[in-house]
Design an enzyme around this catalytic site. Structure first.
Site, mmCIF file in Angstrom:
data_model
loop_
_atom_site.group_PDB
_atom_site.id
_atom_site.type_symbol
_atom_site.label_atom_id
_atom_site.label_comp_id
_atom_site.label_asym_id
_atom_site.label_seq_id
_atom_site.Cartn_x
_atom_site.Cartn_y
_atom_site.Cartn_z
ATOM 1 N N SER A 117 0.801 -1.238 0.000
ATOM 2 C CA SER A 117 0.000 0.000 0.000
ATOM 3 C C SER A 117 0.829 1.282 0.000
ATOM 4 C CB SER A 117 -0.974 -0.002 1.176
ATOM 5 O OG SER A 117 -1.935 -1.015 1.012
ATOM 6 N N ASP A 163 -6.842 -0.941 3.525
ATOM 7 C CA ASP A 163 -5.524 -0.317 3.541
ATOM 8 C C ASP A 163 -5.581 1.073 4.152
ATOM 9 O OD1 ASP A 163 -5.233 -2.554 2.044
ATOM 10 O OD2 ASP A 163 -4.431 -1.582 0.263
#
Length: 331
Positions: A117, A163
């Site tokens: 991420s 995320d």
């Protein structure tokens, strides 16, 4: 005065990737890697490019390698999208921003395209810097949704809330993306979990790059939208793995947690195509007794290990695969 903010990499422990399908997940922030934003007042609004944003290359091979490692656009589109979305959010809230300009620059140490991420970390850090600069707060439960919309609606990035939630909350978080809750409030139910309850964790990732996550999720999304029974049922089971994992953590049941990590990946293989490169890492970790599942959409794996001897064996096994092993710093 220079404002400096940071957002960290993340790893999905359990429930991944059910977050995009009204499921449940457990994730951790990985403070070994992060994206930083520096912002200071200036006469005009400037976004400073970094080396990865360059359009000048030594050769066509240099261009090829740069695009493979950094993507086509670098971090500037992410910052532009965050600035636009922040301004629109303030307009919607009736907040008139003062007439102050700034210069903003970013840096990141998060490995690209291995499911940790890196893109959303740049956006989260940008929002944090803007909130400091303009001295206003966006409610924490709403911030991940705002970050997700920045990426999905402004840049067309296919992603889920998981995320962004863990990068906004940090530490370890159990997330319930209940459909009614999401549609009613615009966010899920986010429950921090004491990181001291976590078992011994490792992360391994290939130093060569994986695929972009949006491409990986698109096929499953269309099948889920059509109500394909195998996909719907499997994603429900993956979500339940996270629910069981939360109970295992609270009960200090490391053996059950270990098994659930493996189960998460095994369920995933029912509906996702797993590359040979990723299967190599999973198999190598399991051969020596560690558990293993994807930390994101591929390229990085996460799991539990028993002791330092097993960790050392992990280092050796992964080195043969050109993969690096780290112990994640959660807090």
């Amino acid at each position: 005065m220079i404002i400096e903010t940071r957002a960290y990499a993340r790893a999905g422990l359990l429930g991944n990737p059910s977050d995009g399908f009204f499921g449940k997940t457990i994730s951790i922030s990985v403070r070994n890697f992060g994206a930083s934003i520096s912002l200071y007042e200036s006469p005009e609004l400037n976004i400073e490019p970094q080396p990865q944003d360059t359009n000048s290359f030594r050769s066509i091979y240099h261009l090829r390698d740069a695009v493979a490692s950094l993507g086509y656009h670098g971090g500037i589109p992410l910052i532009k999208a965050a600035l636009k979305r922040f301004c629109e959010y303030c307009d919607q809230q009736g907040i008139r921003l003062p007439n102050r300009n700034f210069t903003i620059r970013y840096s990141t140490s998060i490995p690209r395209q291995v499911g940790l991420s890196g893109s959303s970390a740049i956006v989260v850090a940008t929002f944090r810097a803007l909130m400091k600069f303009y001295q206003l707060d966006i409610p924490l439960p709403q911030l991940p949704t705002l970050v997700l919309k920045t990426e999905s609606e402004e840049l067309g990035i296919t992603a889920g809330l998981q995320d962004r939630v863990i990068q906004c909350y940090e530490g370890c978080v159990y997330m319930n993306f209940d459909r009614d809750q999401i549609e009613r409030c615009g966010h899920g139910i986010y429950e921090p979990v004491d990181p001291r309850l976590l078992p011994k964790l490792y992360i391994a990732y290939k130093t060569s790059l994986g695929k972009q996550s949006g491409r990986i999720h698109n096929d499953v999304r269309s099948r889920w939208d059509k109500g394909e029974e195998l996909v719907v049922k499997t994603l429900q089971e993956i979500a339940d793995v996270a629910r069981q994992g939360r109970e295992a953590l609270l009960n200090n049941d490391t053996s059950q947690f270990h098994g659930l990590v493996n189960q998460n990946f095994d369920l995933r293989t029912r509906i996702y195509t797993i590359s040979e490169s990723n299967l190599e890492m999973i198999s190598a970790a399991r051969r020596i007794g560690a558990s293993a599942s994807f930390a994101g959409s591929g390229g990085a794996i996460v799991g539990t290990y028993k002791d330092d001897d097993m960790l050392n064996r992990l280092f050796v096994e992964m080195k043969h695969l050109n993969a690096r092993v780290i112990k994640p710093y959660v807090v």
